[in-house]
Design an enzyme around this catalytic site. Structure first.
Site, PDB file in Angstrom:
ATOM      1  N   ASP A  23      50.263  56.363  26.739  1.00  0.00           N
ATOM      2  CA  ASP A  23      49.789  55.312  25.838  1.00  0.00           C
ATOM      3  C   ASP A  23      48.285  55.521  25.712  1.00  0.00           C
ATOM      4  OD1 ASP A  23      48.837  52.998  24.665  1.00  0.00           O
ATOM      5  OD2 ASP A  23      49.631  51.630  26.176  1.00  0.00           O
ATOM      6  N   LYS A  58      39.439  55.610  19.416  1.00  0.00           N
ATOM      7  CA  LYS A  58      40.673  55.610  18.628  1.00  0.00           C
ATOM      8  C   LYS A  58      40.438  55.066  17.216  1.00  0.00           C
ATOM      9  CE  LYS A  58      45.467  54.064  19.252  1.00  0.00           C
ATOM     10  NZ  LYS A  58      46.354  53.387  20.213  1.00  0.00           N
ATOM     11  N   GLU A 103      53.907  52.941  18.738  1.00  0.00           N
ATOM     12  CA  GLU A 103      53.760  52.043  19.890  1.00  0.00           C
ATOM     13  C   GLU A 103      54.836  50.957  19.927  1.00  0.00           C
ATOM     14  OE1 GLU A 103      49.645  50.894  19.560  1.00  0.00           O
ATOM     15  OE2 GLU A 103      48.988  52.927  20.027  1.00  0.00           O
ATOM     16  N   ASP A 150      51.781  42.587  19.642  1.00  0.00           N
ATOM     17  CA  ASP A 150      50.861  43.292  20.534  1.00  0.00           C
ATOM     18  C   ASP A 150      49.469  42.690  20.410  1.00  0.00           C
ATOM     19  OD1 ASP A 150      49.134  45.048  21.829  1.00  0.00           O
ATOM     20  OD2 ASP A 150      49.948  46.868  20.925  1.00  0.00           O
TER      21      ASP A 150
HETATM   22  P1  ADP Z   1      44.185  47.226  24.307  1.00  0.00           P
HETATM   23  O1  ADP Z   1      45.557  47.234  23.746  1.00  0.00           O
HETATM   24  O2  ADP Z   1      43.147  46.804  23.304  1.00  0.00           O
HETATM   25  O3  ADP Z   1      43.851  48.518  24.981  1.00  0.00           O
HETATM   26  P2  ADP Z   1      45.045  45.554  26.577  1.00  0.00           P
HETATM   27  O4  ADP Z   1      46.450  45.467  26.141  1.00  0.00           O
HETATM   28  O5  ADP Z   1      44.739  46.310  27.818  1.00  0.00           O
HETATM   29  O6  ADP Z   1      44.077  46.031  25.415  1.00  0.00           O
HETATM   30  O7  ADP Z   1      44.548  44.022  26.763  1.00  0.00           O
HETATM   31  C1  ADP Z   1      43.298  43.682  27.259  1.00  0.00           C
HETATM   32  C2  ADP Z   1      43.102  42.172  27.117  1.00  0.00           C
HETATM   33  O8  ADP Z   1      44.111  41.464  27.847  1.00  0.00           O
HETATM   34  C3  ADP Z   1      41.768  41.685  27.617  1.00  0.00           C
HETATM   35  O9  ADP Z   1      41.182  40.809  26.679  1.00  0.00           O
HETATM   36  C4  ADP Z   1      42.142  40.919  28.902  1.00  0.00           C
HETATM   37  O10 ADP Z   1      41.235  39.857  29.173  1.00  0.00           O
HETATM   38  C5  ADP Z   1      43.504  40.383  28.536  1.00  0.00           C
HETATM   39  N1  ADP Z   1      44.281  40.023  29.739  1.00  0.00           N
HETATM   40  C6  ADP Z   1      44.702  40.853  30.718  1.00  0.00           C
HETATM   41  N2  ADP Z   1      45.345  40.156  31.675  1.00  0.00           N
HETATM   42  C7  ADP Z   1      45.298  38.850  31.299  1.00  0.00           C
HETATM   43  C8  ADP Z   1      45.768  37.626  31.876  1.00  0.00           C
HETATM   44  N3  ADP Z   1      46.393  37.608  33.053  1.00  0.00           N
HETATM   45  N4  ADP Z   1      45.556  36.476  31.184  1.00  0.00           N
HETATM   46  C9  ADP Z   1      44.905  36.497  30.012  1.00  0.00           C
HETATM   47  N5  ADP Z   1      44.434  37.604  29.428  1.00  0.00           N
HETATM   48  C10 ADP Z   1      44.624  38.763  30.059  1.00  0.00           C
HETATM   49 MG    MG Z   2      47.373  48.370  23.560  1.00  0.00          MG
END
Ligand code: ADP
Ligand code: MG
Length: 620
Positions: A25, A87, A187, A209
């Site tokens: 991913d 990206k 995805e 997502d």
């Molecule tokens: P991306 O797809 O952009 O790479 P992610 O899917 O890794 O991002 O998501 C990151 C986001 O998820 C951040 O804003 C983070 O604060 C939020 N996040 C992660 N865990 C939690 C949680 N337990 N509660 C609320 N928000 C969360």
């Molecule tokens: Mg993502």
């Protein structure tokens, strides 16, 4: 065509001792890698137990690029040399991205204006392909630690809305580090596969997502194990960061009676808000403390603050359903992806809109990587028979015969069907009025090594010089595997058509045999193809010069004719007996010498045309 298993021949079909594959991913904020090496699909952690690899690369002079958490920390102190969110730049041009606010800290290489946006760093100029490759390389080293060096290849996920250029550059990044791409996978499809939804006969799936900085929603339709993307929507500037921002403003107001605190506090406040947000995903309320201020916040209050953001995402879901003309009752499953879907307020909003609970059993950070890993195992042939992911695919490439008995593939193997693809061809000889279209099947480069499916003729091509006519050949395979081939001459629109069933008389064993022989002969075939192509090019040049001399021979003196004769003779000899280099060099020499002759013909004919005579009349 029956449902066919996707597996390369010559590979073991059991889960023991196979060549492992990985799922990747490659995310905007974070990237992950998974493997089914030990039986179950697992997301691989780094040495400190972290699954997420921040998609951030820091380039320093004379050192290897630093990827991940350490680079992310350095982004604040060394923003110019630390590249994040790459990206978003894939597949774009420099002028397009120069003014995007999140990239204002970088200096782009202006000399590459037409090409990919390249960032100037201490370690040189880095384009999105290179940066993505560095992230992939870091992930791959995790896999090497876990599995060893021998890796079959990777399934890499991309957003459903990625266009051809973005997909192509993702592949090139993998090529750069020598990682074979088994397939690019959307995805949302990967997330649906992780939940095993592909094993159902049919259904509609919403994949929601919500990540750190982006929001994507996709509507997938499953039919007989194949996912089709019906509609997508989203917001490239909406994500968990916005929740942090709103909460930090609220805290600032409590602490300073002002929403806009001094700049130095901004970063610390946002980090604090982020930790409070995470806390509220697990607990009903949070006790707060910031710069000697104390207070508390419960979920309900947090929800009220963030409700506009959540509503926005639900409106996007509504629009996606409308685009596909589906109602909420027609949605069979809701899959949640991205860290921000851990917030109970997001789950509740989804449940109340769709009237059913979203699937939540798999960690939303890992779900895409898991699906990629499952697909990778299948494509590498590491699953037992009944674990196969069934996809309706074209099992062997379909193409036509071109000059020199070479095969031009039009629909590559493993393309999901139904599918239609077209390619343009031209005539080989001056004045050629018909063409035989020979449809073949297989992976080899030479027609004689492939399976002949059908032959038909396209006549009535108007007389033109070689290479001037345009014939479009369209291959279409319908859902039942029936192939229609249409050839059409584009100036007269005259066409000719045939239909065949490529699977007729072909069983799984025969397919496997054909694939095996193509693997064994791949290198030899490529060499053969290259030499054939050089021979054809040489012959075409000789033909072109001969017919030009028939018309305008008097433009050359005796010396000129002799010179051409000698070089043409030399080229013919090489075409019959020479190596590929010799043929290419002789072609090149003849090309150089004949170009003066071509130029004086051009002058002559322009002169005629200016006097009111059409070039066509002169040539014929
Ligand atoms: P991306 O797809 O952009 O790479 P992610 O899917 O890794 O991002 O998501 C990151 C986001 O998820 C951040 O804003 C983070 O604060 C939020 N996040 C992660 N865990 C939690 C949680 N337990 N509660 C609320 N928000 C969360
Ligand atoms: Mg993502």
């Amino acid at each position: 065509m029956a449902l066919l298993k996707i597996s390369e021949p010559g590979k073991r079909q059991s889960a023991i001792n196979t060549k492992p594959a990985v799922g990747i991913d490659l995310g905007t904020t974070n990237s992950l890698i998974s493997s089914g090496y030990r039986g179950n699909i697992e997301v691989l952690a780094d040495t400190s137990g972290q699954f997420l690899l921040p998609s951030v690369v820091r380039y320093g002079k004379g050192v290897r690029p630093i990827v991940g958490w350490m680079a992310k920390e350095a982004a604040i102190g060394d923003p110019q040399n630390t590249v994040s969110s790459i990206k978003r730049l894939l597949g774009r041009g420099t002028s397009e991205v120069e003014n995007m606010p999140q990239f204002e800290q970088y200096t782009f290489d202006a000399s590459r204006d037409e090409g990919a946006p390249a960032i100037i760093t201490e370690a040189g100029v880095k384009d999105p392909i290179q940066v993505s490759a560095d992230i992939l390389s870091e992930l791959l080293s995790r896999a090497h630690d876990y599995i060893g060096e021998d890796i079959e290849g990777a399934v890499i996920t991309v957003p459903a809305y990625f266009n051809d250029a973005q997909r192509q550059q993702t592949k090139e990044a993998a090529n750069l580090i020598g990682l074979p791409v088994l397939r690019l996978l959307n995805e949302p499809t990967a997330a649906a596969i992780a939940y095993g939804l592909d094993s159902k006969e049919e259904g509609n799936v919403i994949v929601y997502d919500l990540g750190g900085g982006t929001f994507d929603v996709s509507l997938l339709c499953l039919k007989k194990g194949v996912f089709e993307v019906l509609a997508t929507g989203g917001d490239t500037a909406l994500g968990g960061d916005d929740f942090d921002y709103i909460l930090s403003n609220w805290i600032a107001k409590q602490v300073y009676s002002d929403e806009n605190p001094i700049l130095e506090e901004r970063g610390r406040l946002i980090a604090y808000a982020n930790s409070v947000k995470h806390h509220l995903s697990l607990h009903e309320s949070a006790d707060l403390e910031f710069n000697n201020w104390r207070g508390s916040l419960n979920r309900k209050e947090f929800l009220e603050m963030c409700e506009p953001l959540v509503k926005k995402t639900i409106n996007t879901c509504r629009r996606v359903l409308r685009d596909a003309s589906l109602s909420v009752e027609q949605i069979d499953n809701i899959v949640m992806v991205g860290g921000s879907t851990r917030m109970p307020i997001v789950r509740q909003a989804l449940e109340s809109y769709f009237g059913r609970a979203p699937l939540a059993a798999i960690d939303p950070d890992k779900v895409v990587a898991m699906g990629a890993g499952i697909q990778a195992e299948v494509l590498a042939g590491n699953k037992s028979d009944n674990d196969f992911l069934l996809l309706d695919v074209n099992p062997l490439s379909l193409g036509i015969e071109t000059m020199g008995e070479l095969v031009e593939k039009i629909i590559p193997r493993n393309t999901t069907i139904p599918v239609a693809k077209a390619q343009e061809f031209t005539t080989f000889k001056d004045g050629q009025t018909s063409m035989i279209i020979h449809v073949v099947q297989g992976e080899r480069e030479l027609v004689s090594d492939c399976r002949s499916l059908a032959r038909f003729e396209l006549g009535g091509i108007p007389k033109m010089v070689a290479g001037a006519a345009k014939i479009r050949v369209t291959f279409q395979v319908d859902a039942d595997g029936l192939l229609s081939v249409v050839a059409q001459e584009l100036s007269t629109l005259k066409m000719s058509e045939i239909q065949v069933k490529p699977s007729f008389g072909l069983d799984a064993k025969a397919i496997e045999e054909m694939l095996r022989s193509s693997h064994q002969n791949a290198e030899l075939d490529m060499e053969l193809r290259a030499i054939k192509e050089a021979q054809i090019e040489g012959r075409q040049l000789i033909d072109a010069i001969n017919s030009a001399r028939e018309i305008d021979g008097d433009l050359l003196d005796e010396l000129g004719h002799n010179h051409l004769d000698n070089l043409m003779h030399e080229l013919s000899e090489n075409i019959s007996n020479g190596t590929i280099e010799e043929i290419r060099e002789a072609t090149e020499r003849l090309n150089r010498v004949s170009s003066d002759f071509a130029a004086s013909r051009m002058d002559l004919h322009i002169g005629h045309a200016l006097k009111g005579e059409a070039i066509d009349n002169i040539d014929r």
